[in-house]
Design a protein around this motif. Sequence first.
Motif: not given
Lengths: 360, 293, 282
Positions: C235, C254-255
């Motif tokens: 990230i 992605t988080t």
Amino acid sequence: MAEVRLTSVGKIYSGAVPAVKDITFSVPDGGFCVLVGPSGCGKSTLLRMIAGLETITMGEIRISDRVVNTVEPMDRDIAMVFQNYALYPHMSVYDNMAYGLRNRKTPEPEISARVAEAARILELEPYLERRPRELSGGQRQRVAMGRAIVRQPQVFLFDEPLSNLDAKLRGAMRVEIKKLQRQLGVTSIYVTHDQLEAMTLADQLVVMNQGVVEQIGEPLSLYERPETVFVAQFIGAPPMNMIDLAPGGGGPKGLDGSSELPVPASGARLGIRPEHLVVDEDGRPVPTRPGDIRLELAVDAVEAVGAETYIHGRLGGDGLMITAREHGKMLLPPGTSRVFTARRENLHLFDAATGRRVDI
Amino acid sequence: MQKRSYFAGRMLPYALLAPQLLVTIVFFYVPAAQAVWQSFLLQDAFGISTEFVWFENYQLLFSDAAYYQAISVTAVFSVLVTVAALSISLLLAVQADKSLRGAGVYKTLLIWPYAVAPVVAGVLWLFMFQPSLGTLARGLRHFGVDWNPYLNSGDALSLVVLAAAWKQISYNFLFFLAGLQSIPKSLIEAAAIDGARPARRFWTIVFPLLSPTAFYLLTVNIVYVFFDTFGIIHAVTHGGPAGATTTLVYKVFNDGRAGGDLGGSAAQSVVLMAIVIALTAVQFRFIERKVNY
Amino acid sequence: MVENRPLANLASHLILIVGVAIVAFPVYLALVASSSDPTTIANGQLGLLPEGHLFENYWKVLFEGTERSTKQPMIVPLFNSLVMALVISIGKISISLISAFAIIYFRFPFRHTAFWVIFLTLMLPVEVRIYPTYKIVADLGLLDTYAGLTIPLIASATATLLFRQFFMTVPDELLEASKIDGAGPWKFFKDTLLPLSMTSVAAMFVIQFIYGWNQYLWPLLITTRDDMQTIVIGIQKMLYVTDALTEWQLAMATTILAMLPPVVVVVAMQKLFVRGLTETEK
């Protein structure tokens, strides 16, 4: 066969006072020996030494002629029932009993046969798949017994196995254990602090105090002929009355007849069991013979429990508290003064200096 | 810390301890010792010769304005995060403790941020407050606030404080709730019969009984701000602008990565070590139970 | 509480709902962003309702990678994080169990020393010994390896203390009964101690899994290759792109991916998690 013999056994924790010292006795094959004494007297330590859970620093222990001082617990061919049962909480009743056998590579069919037999004897059949926490206290206790039985050991060791049960259950289990032991004929050593349990279970009673043996013998002979002041007061309930006598035989106010006794130069303690004090009824004195003792008590409290009556009174009006046990109902009004008689043959005399028995 | 019974065995216990001790010594004690040793050494620019200089690295460190800035940033950061995270979570825990219907649901809905990595927390908050496109930054601009954490020191610090406090609420909430639930209800009832109204009951009965928990959480939160917020700062501000969010830990990392001054970096590590030891010693009162010999 | 006042209860509910909303909002917004397209976000037009690019964004970030920044498909760092979290949690639990077993169930010279050596590591977090530790790992040739990522982190004072604490509560008689039943150290450990410890082990697993998954500084130092990164590092690398705009929709996807596994573990094993947390830390 499986005789257990202790010779001068002792244990000293590093640097401290001895926990037990110089203990010698033997339990014959099939015998039921009870170690009894107040808490901290070393009886549990001694039992754990026999089990191999504590090291032995002096003397030797033999189980059926084999010295086991340095033998691991598992190799001593013993089984033990613990006070808190020590059941494996994550195993079923069946597995609890089978575990020791499996560790010894016993064939599985034999294991199930032995567990089934133990479960039958102990009436545990409906509970074999349960976990210990799903059982009542009495049932857990029986599982602990079962775990010992299935092993078919040479010696059973019991460490206060009934003290976590309520009074009624304790009485019932006491009878069970005695019956079971006789049936199986396995040499047993049993630790308790309860003198009633000790008296009813034992063939052989070992009274311990402060790490040493006070007296060994059959329960009734200990009751009838205690060798020390400690044994005299520990065995029997309510405990034996003890009256101090001066060297010449002189006693406290209200005591009559003590000068006839062979009091040693160091003075003595006169012991009289409550049930051996007979009260003069309605002012009619009990006929006395030479050597009998008469006590004048001012009645303090009376406890009538039906079949018998406990009378607590003060010797000579305001002296020592003495307890007497009389048959039936005997409602003496408190404050009245009565004379009690004890027969010479029922008296116990102990040397004031050594605490040991003096023959009368 | 010893059983009545134990196993005999000469080599076995050492073998059982070996993996843990090996990792501990190789990766904990040796590097820590090296850090201490290096903090007394001065290396020339080419790394050819080193000289033992006693406390010169420490003298340099404590005459460095940037280091004092890092200390004050860390202090301000700690106070803000701790106060915010503790007070919000206490407020929530007190509400949840009122045996409301759905208390369990609230608990579940409040504790999960514990599982979120600090860096993820930082990125979530950065996204909301990203000056040109963040949803909340737009809101601020709408109200005429000139917001830019990339350029403004105060804005940058506020942003990392928000992210750090947000993540810590769940942990504090759990401990406060457990602390509140361990207070016997009969005490509260006795106080009510004694005529104390709810607010008074809270401050005279509940809060004093909760203070051990609060004190424990205080030290835990400070340790958290010192060490675990590294990810937030590294991902969100890189310590900037102009060192406004450079904490002590970030400074060790950053100075060391730039390379060169091994001794200075080691001295910084040793100072941090002293701080952890002090904080742990304070916490020790609570850990004592674990090490009672 | 003692009083039963509907108004006060209502206020409590309101406070809690606001609290939950504040806690959840950043994640909700990330979810919305991860369903959005790059231009909407870049123009600052992201709304509060999800859009239609959810699947597309997650597919892209998982299997294709970003167009700028590292271009690494995130399935690889995701896998690395899983390996790291599992090795660290299982490793920590294993070596802590056997150390606590040694300390509690044996007597041997230097037993107290060993305990203190383990205990005092509480005072040496990785942050205070960053570069010397890095150098040791580099000298051992463990940079960019799973071993380098995990082994230096598997020593654990907290887990050892927890298990030690638990073993102390196991009655002595169980060990004695086992001895009489013919069990040696290993059999006792395997047949009795371990089954009894399972709840503690599971609670510890939840805590240590999260700890391992969320490691940041250590993988940042130890890994240089993109295919050895963990997801949380991934990230960070997406955020700072030279001469280009951050692909926020992918970064936010992605988080979400990075927090999903530990959050699921916490929520699914909430009881064990709370127990593990309160027992290890207090």
